[in-house]
Design an enzyme around this catalytic site. Structure first.
Site: not given
Length: 383
Positions: A74, A76, A107, A142-143, A171, A355
């Site tokens: 992903h 995003d 990520d 995805e997020e 991931e 994150h």
């Protein structure tokens, strides 16, 4: 064409694709893959009441029929938080002391760049002479709520008759360093929103009221009794309370209701349906009036150790000297959708900074990860 995984990762990070925005991230990857010989399909989906999401399915085929190995990821990312707390611009893609900084570095834009570069090198090395196909399934959702991304792309592939034979999701699976861990499954995620009803009254006259907080405390105690001791590949199911709310500002009033929210990460001994039944059984044993709203964002699943995990483990060991643990820990990922189509395994970079402020990964790990993916391609498409 040869793709530099680090430079491509930098270009992807420079697109501030905070979910659900794309900001050109899919286009950066699309252009790089087209130059490497891939056929691209840009796919946009928008369920009612949601933002439109850009997705990409890219494919390159060899000169002979064979299996299709897919890399999924992903573009995003989550918000950066307080920009002033970052050492660098979170969307500049800067390299400092051998570390690539930026939102999405771990990520998982670097992993996308790593498998795009690996595929490009493989195709150039083989001059197109291989059996099968390499595909990339990239989503921008995805997020977020994950309703306009991988799931509808997979439905689109099914409608087109496109088959995936194996999938690696990039991931960030490693706790601290590259090579420690791959994911062969994930726990399910179940959320319960519980409201316990009582009768409001004066705290000096409890016999004229029905205090829902007392009953809620008993229900919480009933639900915190362990649900199981784990299974062969999964840890014990966890049920965690995340909030308790009464909304009562007075110290002499028994409230009419009390609410709580809990989340359970459950293993393969349960389904969402069986878990809900057990939770309701425990609540009923306490008694009283209550409402329970249940949500499941994904069932638990397992890809048992087999050919795909063996190829990946061998590639990781050859490149890093480490034998990765085959784990099912962590949260959910889009592998929960892909597992219905083909065997799936997750392996990417270390997730220690994902994150977080100053998210970063070693440049050397991006390059090593790309070589691991290329080793998998060599083994899988020659098998």
């Amino acid at each position: 064409m040869i793709l530099d995984p680090v430079k491509l990762a930098q270009e992807l990070i420079r697109r501030p694709s905070v979910t659900p925005k794309d900001e050109g991230a899919i286009g950066v990857l699309e252009a790089a893959l087209a130059a490497a010989g891939f056929s691209n399909h840009r796919l946009a989906f928008a369920a009612p009441g949601t933002a439109e999401i850009q997705n990409l399915y890219a494919r390159v085929s060899g000169d002979r029929p064979g299996r299709n190995i897919c890399f999924a990821g992903h573009t995003d990312v989550v918000p950066v938080g307080r920009v002033e707390s970052w050492t660098v611009d979170p969307f500049a893609g800067e390299i400092l002391s051998g570390q690539l900084y930026g939102r999405g570095a771990a990520d998982m834009k670097s992993a996308i760049a790593a498998f795009a570069a690996a595929a490009a090198r493989f195709v150039k090395k083989r001059q197109g002479k291989f059996a099968g196909a390499i595909s990339l399934l990239i989503t921008g959702d995805e997020e977020g709520p994950a309703v306009n991304g991988t799931k509808p792309v997979l439905d689109w592939l099914k409608d087109k008759g496109e088959k995936l034979d194996a999938c690696i999701v990039g991931e960030p699976t490693n706790p601290t360093r590259l090579g420690e861990m791959a994911k062969i499954g994930r726990r399910g995620s179940f959320t319960g929103r519980l409201t316990v009803h009582g009768i409001q009254g004066h705290s000096a006259y409890p016999h004229l009221a029905d205090n829902p907080i007392h009953r809620l405390s008993s229900m919480i105690a009933a639900l915190t009794v362990p649900l199981d001791e784990g299974s062969a590949h999964f840890p014990a199911t966890s049920l965690q309370f995340v909030t308790v709310d009464v909304g009562n500002p007075a110290n002499n009033v028994i409230p009419a209701e009390a609410k709580t929210v809990f989340n359970s990460r459950f293993n393969d001994l349960h389904t969402a349906k069986s878990l809900e039944a057990e939770i309701r059984r425990r609540l009923d044993s306490v008694g009283g009036r209550y409402d329970l709203i249940c949500e499941c964002s994904g069932e638990s699943f397992l890809t048992p150790p087999g050919d795909l995990s063996a190829l990946l483990v061998a590639a990781v060991k050859a490149e890093t000297g480490l034998t990765p643990d085959l784990s099912t820990t962590g949260g959910t990922s889009d592998a929960r959708f892909i597992k219905n189509f083909c065997p799936v395994i997750e392996f990417g970079l270390a997730g220690a900074t994902m994150h977080k402020v100053d998210e970063h990964v070693p440049v050397a790990d991006i390059e090593a990860l790309s070589r691991i993916y290329e080793r998998v391609l060599d083994a899988y498409l020659d098998a």
